[in-house]
Write an enzyme that holds these catalytic residues in place. Structure first.
Site, PDB file in Angstrom:
ATOM      1  CE  LYS A   1      56.838 125.533 -63.308  1.00 16.04           C
ATOM      2  NZ  LYS A   1      57.054 126.994 -63.405  1.00 16.04           N
TER       3      LYS A   1
ATOM      4  CG  ASP B   1      58.420 126.888 -69.030  1.00  9.92           C
ATOM      5  OD1 ASP B   1      57.914 126.579 -70.144  1.00  9.92           O
ATOM      6  OD2 ASP B   1      59.588 127.298 -68.917  1.00  9.92           O
TER       7      ASP B   1
END
Length: 226
Positions: free
Chosen positions: A132, A150
């Protein structure tokens, strides 16, 4: 307040509905941007590492002083773990984050002459940097078509049917597949901001959602303002 039930998640959107969904967000917010305060790829990288389980607002407050003392990897290493920790004590998991920021700065100096690499594998090799975080840096700092998933984007992907998946990677792959390539890079920002301010976790504000029509959330019509 309308309560959210445990209804079955919607099926994956068609490519046409996915395009309509993203285009609606784009029309509502033509120039999306990260809410983290940074000046270059290095300060962005550090900010994203610090933002895990913390708000962008809290990170920005902490990094004002941190980046004034250590604007690059060499200065950060000179500041040391305790010096870093002193600036970020107001952020969750500050002790582990101070350690990771120091180690990733050391590794940048050792392997990359202090320059943030533009390669995913090299980014993910840095302490505290997962997929991420690497995707955020690639997208924001280097204008790559990378989708960082997220909690907000994971929720939207599943709630709306935009990209259902049991894992962040499944949601990421679904988004990359369905979102038209010319819109993919900015879609990262559109979705994060949409999840942060409208498609919220506990009570989505469907009554003023720009993507209400293509959204597949079964309970969208029952959500009403108080």
């Amino acid at each position: 307040m309308a309560a959210l039930s445990n209804t079955t998640a919607p099926k994956a959107m068609s490519a046409a509905r996915a395009r309509a969904f993203i285009e609606a967000l784009a029309e509502a917010n033509p120039e999306p941007a990260s809410e983290l305060a940074f000046t270059d790829a290095y300060t962005l990288l550090v900010s994203v590492v610090l933002s895990a389980q913390a708000t962008d607002k809290s990170v920005n407050k902490a990094t004002v002083g941190l980046f004034a003392d250590a604007p690059d990897a060499r200065a950060m290493v000179q500041l040391g773990e305790e010096g870093i920790a002193r600036h970020i004590r107001t952020i969750g998991l500050w002790r582990a984050k101070a350690r990771n920021v120091l180690k990733l700065s050391e590794m940048l100096l050792e392997r990359h002459a202090g320059v943030v690499p533009q390669d995913r594998e090299q980014l993910e090799a840095l302490p505290g940097v997962g997929r991420k975080t690497a995707n955020v840096v690639l997208n924001v700092a280097f204008d790559r078509d990378a989708m960082a998933v997220d909690t907000h984007i994971f929720r939207i992907g599943n709630r709306t049917g935009l990209a259902p998946g049991k894992t962040p990677r499944q949601v990421e792959d679904g988004l990359v597949k369905r979102i038209p390539k010319p819109l993919l890079r900015q879609a990262h920002h559109w979705l994060i901001l949409h999840g942060r301010y409208i498609c919220k976790a506990r009570r989505p504000e469907c009554w003023h959602c720009p993507a209400f029509e293509p959204c597949g959330f079964p309970e969208k019509s029952s959500m009403q303002p108080t």
